[in-house]
Design a protein around this motif. Sequence first.
Motif, short mmCIF file in Angstrom:
data_model
loop_
_atom_site.label_atom_id
_atom_site.label_comp_id
_atom_site.label_asym_id
_atom_site.label_seq_id
_atom_site.Cartn_x
_atom_site.Cartn_y
_atom_site.Cartn_z
N LEU A 70 0.82 -1.20 0.00
CA LEU A 70 0.00 0.00 0.00
C LEU A 70 0.86 1.26 0.00
CD1 LEU A 70 -2.81 -1.12 2.48
CD2 LEU A 70 -3.02 -0.82 0.00
N LEU A 71 2.00 1.21 0.67
CA LEU A 71 2.92 2.35 0.68
C LEU A 71 3.46 2.65 -0.71
CD1 LEU A 71 5.16 2.06 3.88
CD2 LEU A 71 3.71 3.99 3.20
N ILE A 72 3.70 1.60 -1.49
CA ILE A 72 4.19 1.80 -2.85
C ILE A 72 3.21 2.67 -3.64
CG2 ILE A 72 4.65 0.64 -5.06
CD1 ILE A 72 5.80 -1.71 -3.37
N TYR A 73 1.92 2.40 -3.49
CA TYR A 73 0.92 3.22 -4.19
C TYR A 73 1.01 4.67 -3.74
CZ TYR A 73 -3.48 5.13 -5.78
OH TYR A 73 -4.43 5.92 -6.38
N ASP A 74 1.08 4.87 -2.41
CA ASP A 74 1.12 6.23 -1.86
C ASP A 74 2.37 6.98 -2.32
OD1 ASP A 74 -1.25 5.73 -0.54
OD2 ASP A 74 -0.28 5.29 1.38
N GLU A 75 3.50 6.28 -2.43
CA GLU A 75 4.77 6.94 -2.71
C GLU A 75 5.16 6.94 -4.19
OE1 GLU A 75 7.52 4.93 -0.15
OE2 GLU A 75 6.65 5.79 1.66
N GLN A 76 4.75 5.90 -4.94
CA GLN A 76 5.22 5.76 -6.32
C GLN A 76 4.12 5.63 -7.36
OE1 GLN A 76 8.27 2.67 -6.57
NE2 GLN A 76 8.65 2.93 -4.39
N GLY A 77 2.88 5.44 -6.92
CA GLY A 77 1.78 5.36 -7.87
C GLY A 77 1.38 3.93 -8.22
N SER A 78 0.34 3.84 -9.05
CA SER A 78 -0.27 2.55 -9.34
C SER A 78 0.60 1.65 -10.22
CB SER A 78 -1.65 2.73 -9.95
OG SER A 78 -1.56 3.44 -11.17
N GLU A 79 1.38 2.22 -11.12
CA GLU A 79 2.20 1.37 -11.99
C GLU A 79 3.25 0.61 -11.18
OE1 GLU A 79 5.13 1.76 -15.85
OE2 GLU A 79 3.46 3.17 -15.66
N ALA A 80 3.94 1.29 -10.29
CA ALA A 80 4.93 0.64 -9.42
C ALA A 80 4.25 -0.37 -8.51
CB ALA A 80 5.68 1.68 -8.60
N GLN A 81 3.04 -0.04 -8.07
CA GLN A 81 2.30 -0.96 -7.21
C GLN A 81 1.95 -2.25 -7.95
OE1 GLN A 81 -1.73 0.01 -5.99
NE2 GLN A 81 -1.22 -0.55 -3.88
N MET A 82 1.59 -2.15 -9.22
CA MET A 82 1.24 -3.34 -10.01
C MET A 82 2.48 -4.21 -10.26
SD MET A 82 -1.96 -3.49 -10.27
CE MET A 82 -2.18 -2.60 -8.74
N VAL A 83 3.63 -3.58 -10.48
CA VAL A 83 4.87 -4.34 -10.64
C VAL A 83 5.16 -5.11 -9.36
CG1 VAL A 83 7.39 -4.12 -10.90
CG2 VAL A 83 5.85 -2.83 -12.41
N ALA A 84 5.01 -4.44 -8.22
CA ALA A 84 5.24 -5.09 -6.93
C ALA A 84 4.23 -6.22 -6.71
CB ALA A 84 5.15 -4.08 -5.79
N LEU A 85 2.98 -6.01 -7.13
CA LEU A 85 1.96 -7.04 -6.98
C LEU A 85 2.34 -8.31 -7.74
CD1 LEU A 85 -0.75 -8.12 -6.01
CD2 LEU A 85 -1.80 -6.99 -7.98
N VAL A 86 2.83 -8.16 -8.96
CA VAL A 86 3.23 -9.32 -9.75
C VAL A 86 4.33 -10.09 -9.03
CG1 VAL A 86 4.33 -10.05 -11.91
CG2 VAL A 86 2.48 -8.35 -11.96
N GLU A 87 5.32 -9.38 -8.51
CA GLU A 87 6.40 -10.05 -7.78
C GLU A 87 5.89 -10.75 -6.52
OE1 GLU A 87 9.26 -6.96 -7.00
OE2 GLU A 87 9.70 -6.68 -9.14
N MET A 88 5.04 -10.06 -5.76
CA MET A 88 4.47 -10.66 -4.55
C MET A 88 3.62 -11.87 -4.89
SD MET A 88 3.30 -7.19 -2.50
CE MET A 88 2.29 -8.08 -1.33
N ALA A 89 2.81 -11.74 -5.92
CA ALA A 89 1.92 -12.84 -6.32
C ALA A 89 2.71 -14.06 -6.77
CB ALA A 89 0.98 -12.38 -7.43
N ASP A 90 3.79 -13.82 -7.52
CA ASP A 90 4.62 -14.96 -7.95
C ASP A 90 5.18 -15.71 -6.76
OD1 ASP A 90 4.14 -14.44 -10.63
OD2 ASP A 90 6.07 -13.41 -10.96
N ARG A 91 5.68 -14.97 -5.76
CA ARG A 91 6.21 -15.61 -4.55
C ARG A 91 5.12 -16.38 -3.80
NH1 ARG A 91 8.80 -10.63 -3.77
NH2 ARG A 91 7.31 -10.11 -2.13
N GLN A 92 3.96 -15.73 -3.64
CA GLN A 92 2.89 -16.36 -2.86
C GLN A 92 2.28 -17.54 -3.60
OE1 GLN A 92 2.55 -15.83 0.16
NE2 GLN A 92 0.71 -17.01 0.60
N LEU A 93 2.21 -17.48 -4.92
CA LEU A 93 1.70 -18.62 -5.68
C LEU A 93 2.59 -19.85 -5.48
CD1 LEU A 93 0.57 -16.82 -8.93
CD2 LEU A 93 -0.89 -18.20 -7.43
N LYS A 94 3.90 -19.65 -5.42
CA LYS A 94 4.80 -20.76 -5.15
C LYS A 94 4.54 -21.34 -3.76
CE LYS A 94 9.62 -22.22 -4.86
NZ LYS A 94 9.19 -23.33 -4.04
N VAL A 95 4.38 -20.47 -2.77
CA VAL A 95 4.10 -20.92 -1.40
C VAL A 95 2.81 -21.72 -1.37
CG1 VAL A 95 3.44 -20.12 0.92
CG2 VAL A 95 5.40 -19.09 -0.26
#
Length: 122
Positions: A70-95
């Motif tokens: 959520l901080l990424i959105y506040d500080e860098q905007g939605s595009e950076a937040q979506m990039v972070a989401l893809v990375e987080m989702a990839d890690r969590q999908l493996k888990v």
Amino acid sequence: MSDDRLNFKEMCARFDVTPRTLRYYEYIELLSPTKNGRSRFYGPREVARMTLILRARRFGFSLEEIRQWLLIYDEQGSEAQMVALVEMADRQLKVLRDQLVQLEASIEELQTLRDAAATGRA
């Protein structure tokens, strides 16, 4: 009170969370309601954030991961937040996939044990 805001009790009811949970989310700065004296009010932004928080919790993300996201959105905007989401989702999908493999093995083992017990061969 504006029509698009919820009070503390309404927010708890809408999202089926305890007052303690809602206060904790505020304490760790996931939510920032507006305050009028001791009353708290949650506008569309906080409602949207709560929806995202609960969805992310359902997917197994930690509160700290959610806070950082959520901080990424506040500080860098939605595009950076979506990039972070893809990375987080990839890690969590493996888990989650690893957990699924472990669950399937446990189910198979328990079924075998149950079947053996049912036929007197345990």
